[in-house]
Write an enzyme that holds these catalytic residues in place. Structure first.
Site, PDB file in Angstrom:
ATOM      1  CG  HIS A  38      -8.983  -1.347   4.380  1.00 28.69           C
ATOM      2  ND1 HIS A  38      -8.841  -1.307   3.020  1.00 28.69           N
ATOM      3  CD2 HIS A  38      -8.499  -0.185   4.853  1.00 28.69           C
ATOM      4  CE1 HIS A  38      -8.288  -0.159   2.686  1.00 28.69           C
ATOM      5  NE2 HIS A  38      -8.070   0.551   3.772  1.00 28.69           N
ATOM      6  CG  ASP A  39     -11.349   2.110   3.690  1.00 33.01           C
ATOM      7  OD1 ASP A  39     -10.841   2.063   4.824  1.00 33.01           O
ATOM      8  OD2 ASP A  39     -10.736   2.517   2.687  1.00 33.01           O
ATOM      9  CG  ASP A  58      -4.479   5.601   1.207  1.00 35.05           C
ATOM     10  OD1 ASP A  58      -5.445   4.873   1.424  1.00 35.05           O
ATOM     11  OD2 ASP A  58      -4.273   6.675   1.808  1.00 35.05           O
ATOM     12  CD  GLU A  77      -8.862   4.956  -1.253  1.00 36.69           C
ATOM     13  OE1 GLU A  77      -9.729   4.531  -0.492  1.00 36.69           O
ATOM     14  OE2 GLU A  77      -7.917   5.644  -0.865  1.00 36.69           O
ATOM     15  CG  ASP A 108      -2.248   0.528   1.051  1.00 36.61           C
ATOM     16  OD1 ASP A 108      -2.345   1.640   0.533  1.00 36.61           O
ATOM     17  OD2 ASP A 108      -3.221  -0.160   1.410  1.00 36.61           O
TER      18      ASP A 108
HETATM   19  C1  GLC Z   1      -7.969   5.358   2.235  1.00 31.98           C
HETATM   20  C2  GLC Z   1      -7.818   4.077   3.026  1.00 31.98           C
HETATM   21  C3  GLC Z   1      -8.421   4.271   4.376  1.00 31.98           C
HETATM   22  C4  GLC Z   1      -7.662   5.375   5.075  1.00 31.98           C
HETATM   23  C5  GLC Z   1      -7.634   6.646   4.218  1.00 31.98           C
HETATM   24  C6  GLC Z   1      -6.619   7.601   4.723  1.00 31.98           C
HETATM   25  O1  GLC Z   1      -9.277   5.688   1.987  1.00 31.98           O
HETATM   26  O2  GLC Z   1      -8.397   3.008   2.321  1.00 31.98           O
HETATM   27  O3  GLC Z   1      -8.413   3.116   5.155  1.00 31.98           O
HETATM   28  O4  GLC Z   1      -8.277   5.672   6.295  1.00 31.98           O
HETATM   29  O5  GLC Z   1      -7.296   6.398   2.873  1.00 31.98           O
HETATM   30  O6  GLC Z   1      -5.330   7.154   4.424  1.00 31.98           O
END
Ligand code: GLC
Length: 558
Positions: A330-331, A198, A254, A98
């Site tokens: 995981h979100d 991310d 993402e 990540d």
């Molecule tokens: C992304 C991750 C999440 C995290 C956020 C801040 O959305 O998937 O888990 O809290 O970024 O890094």
């Protein structure tokens, strides 16, 4: 489209804190992943994306990094990471790390220096601005609730669009960018197979940092201020050229909120990334709403709405490049809880959802526990939560008028912690995850839903996932189900999500019954062979397919 190895890969996402604890401290670790690589190999996984394992104060469980070059001691050592990469390679598995590049931790040396000396070079690695009359520099709202600015006591504020301990990095600074590229290359040289990137969509901010029209709380959302903001492409192109292009790696971004007209820039030939996650159909329930009133319950959205979003995504991405397909991460709460009424959770609904997304065009991602058919965890008190955004929301919804009991219910249903509970390896103590005290509540469903049991049974959700993987890999079907095109079909039935995957004249029909009754579907195709179904039998007579509740049927058609 030029063919790449990652287009035919099956990916699996690991939340390392919760996967397997090898040393009994209650937290999952890298050696734990090494011990479980055989499990992943048995499932048929080619790529494993591991959520951040870098040194971190763990305010946002590793998404707040204080040393990008060091593995956090909770997870192990840099040598453990080397070993993981090597052991995975022996099993034909690539490790995807990540990359958190939008922000670091307030405990990163850069930030500490910047706090101590406003004139130092590192101060410009962040967004420090003076407040006005005791107010923050603008009215931007953080994703996790509250202002996106935090005062540091000397009149300055710094920007954090996520948590307070996650200061945003200033990508306008070329030295900062170079430092990040060097770090990416360090990990590429270690032999990682690629990266999940991310929150990358936020790295470019509106340079004026101007306030926007205030909403009820006086603040504004960030969509217009720093999501896919014009000019971001220059940063992303530079990053690709200076890092990813050196290796035959897989990158998955993402990047919510990119309009489909711009997907070519992101995942085209070449795009900034190999693929990206599309959040439209996975967030049909609006999980990131700033207010709990923004959540939509099952029944407040319809299957045709979901299907439209899904097929729009598939057909738009097909025009320009490649996608990552997924239902869980995981979100999010578990997909059964997002999409299926509580009373219908079970083998049929879990495997219907699996079939529905797994055979779409794109690289499928399985989130740990999804292959066992896990549902959300029952939460009995707010003390059981760990997630920073859940805890913020718990306060927020009470300010909006909820009682503590209501707050626990609504926040519990949508909490990210639902996906983060320890992986159930067996029906023993702590679900076999740890010999110590687990860092987060174990979902009590482990007694019935656990890997050891499901691996033994050929009627388990796990066994069904293996069949899906096998279909994607079997040379007889991997053409259409891999690189093949997608065409939505059977759109007249409101509780059916169906599509055809095709390549070189070979067509595979995938029909999913998204409903609890019995549904008859007239098939305008000649079914040659049923390849897979999640029921003991498939009922096709006189061109009519009779589907049982949540039945899926995959068939070769003429
Ligand atoms: C992304 C991750 C999440 C995290 C956020 C801040 O959305 O998937 O888990 O809290 O970024 O890094």
């Amino acid at each position: 489209m030029e063919r790449k190895w990652w287009q035919n890969a099956i990916a699996y996402q690991i939340y390392p804190r919760s996967f397997y604890d090898s040393n009994g401290d209650g937290v999952g670790d890298i050696r734990g992943i090494i011990e479980k690589l055989d499990y992943l190999q048995d499932l048929g996984i080619d790529v494993v994306w591991i959520c951040p394992v870098y040194q971190s104060p763990m305010d946002d469980n590793g998404y707040d990094i204080s040393d990008y070059y060091k593995i956090d001691p909770q997870f192990g050592t840099n040598e453990d990471m080397d070993e993981l990469i090597a052991e995975a390679k022996k099993r034909g598995i690539k490790i995807v790390m990540d990359l958190v590049l939008n922000h670091c931790s307030d405990e990163h040396p850069w930030f500490k220096k910047a706090l101590a000396d406003p004139t130092c070079e590192e101060a410009d690695y962040f967004f420090f601005r003076k407040g006005e009359n005791g107010n923050p520099p603008n009215n931007w709202r953080s994703m996790f609730g509250g202002s996106a600015w935090e005062p540091v006591g000397d009149g300055r504020y710094y920007m954090h669009i996520f948590g307070k301990k996650q200061p945003d990095l200033n990508w306008e600074n070329p030295k900062l960018r170079k430092a990040l590229y060097d770090m990416i290359n360090y990990w590429l040289d270690k032999g990682v197979g690629g990266f999940r990137i991310d929150a990358i969509i936020h790295i470019k901010k509106d340079p004026t940092l101007a306030s926007r029209a205030p909403e009820a709380d006086g603040m504004c959302g960030l969509v217009e201020c720093c999501r896919n903001y014009p000019g971001i492409g220059e940063f992303l192109t530079e990053m690709r050229e200076q890092t990813f292009d050196r290796a035959d790696c897989m990158t998955v971004a993402e990047a919510p909120g990119v309009p489909y007209e711009q997907y070519g820039d992101y995942v085209g030939q070449p795009g900034y990334f190999s693929m990206m996650f599309d959040f439209t159909y996975t967030e049909i329930y609006a999980g990131w709403a700033s207010s709990w009133k923004g959540y939509k319950k099952i029944g407040e959205w319809t299957v045709p709405e979901f299907r439209d979003m899904l097929f729009r995504s598939q057909t738009e991405i097909q025009k320009v490049g490649w996608g990552a397909v997924y239902l869980e991460n995981h979100d999010y709460p578990r997909s059964l809880d997002k999409y299926i009424p509580d009373e219908d959770h079970g083998f049929a609904s879990a495997t219907m959802l699996a079939t529905l997304y797994f055979l779409l065009r794109g690289t499928p991602f399985i989130y740990q526990g999804q292959e066992l058919g896990m549902s959300n965890c029952p939460w009995d008190s707010v003390e059981e939560f760990n997630d920073i955004s859940t805890l913020n929301q718990y306060q927020l919804v009470q300010r909006e008028g909820c009682t503590p009991e209501e707050a626990l219910k609504v926040v519990g249903k949508y909490s990210r912690d639902n996906a983060r509970t320890p992986f159930p390896w067996n029906s023993g103590k702590n679900a076999g995850f740890t010999t110590g005290k687990p860092w987060l509540k174990v979902n009590p469903s482990y007694v019935a839903i656990n890997a050891e049991d499901e691996k033994k049974r050929d009627d388990s959700v796990y066994a069904y996932y293996k069949k899906l993987v096998a279909l994607r890999k079997d040379p007889a079907t991997s053409g259409p189900l891999g690189y093949g095109t997608i065409t939505p079909c059977l759109l007249d039935y409101d509780d059916v999500v169906a599509y055809i995957r095709s390549e070189d004249g070979q067509n595979i029909l995938v029909v999913n019954h998204f409903g609890s009754g019995v549904r008859k579907v007239t098939l305008p195709y000649d079914v040659q062979q049923v390849l897979l179904t999640n029921y003991p039998a498939t009922n096709i007579a006189g061109g009519v397919l009779t589907l049982q509740p949540y039945q899926s049927v995959v068939a070769q058609i003429g």
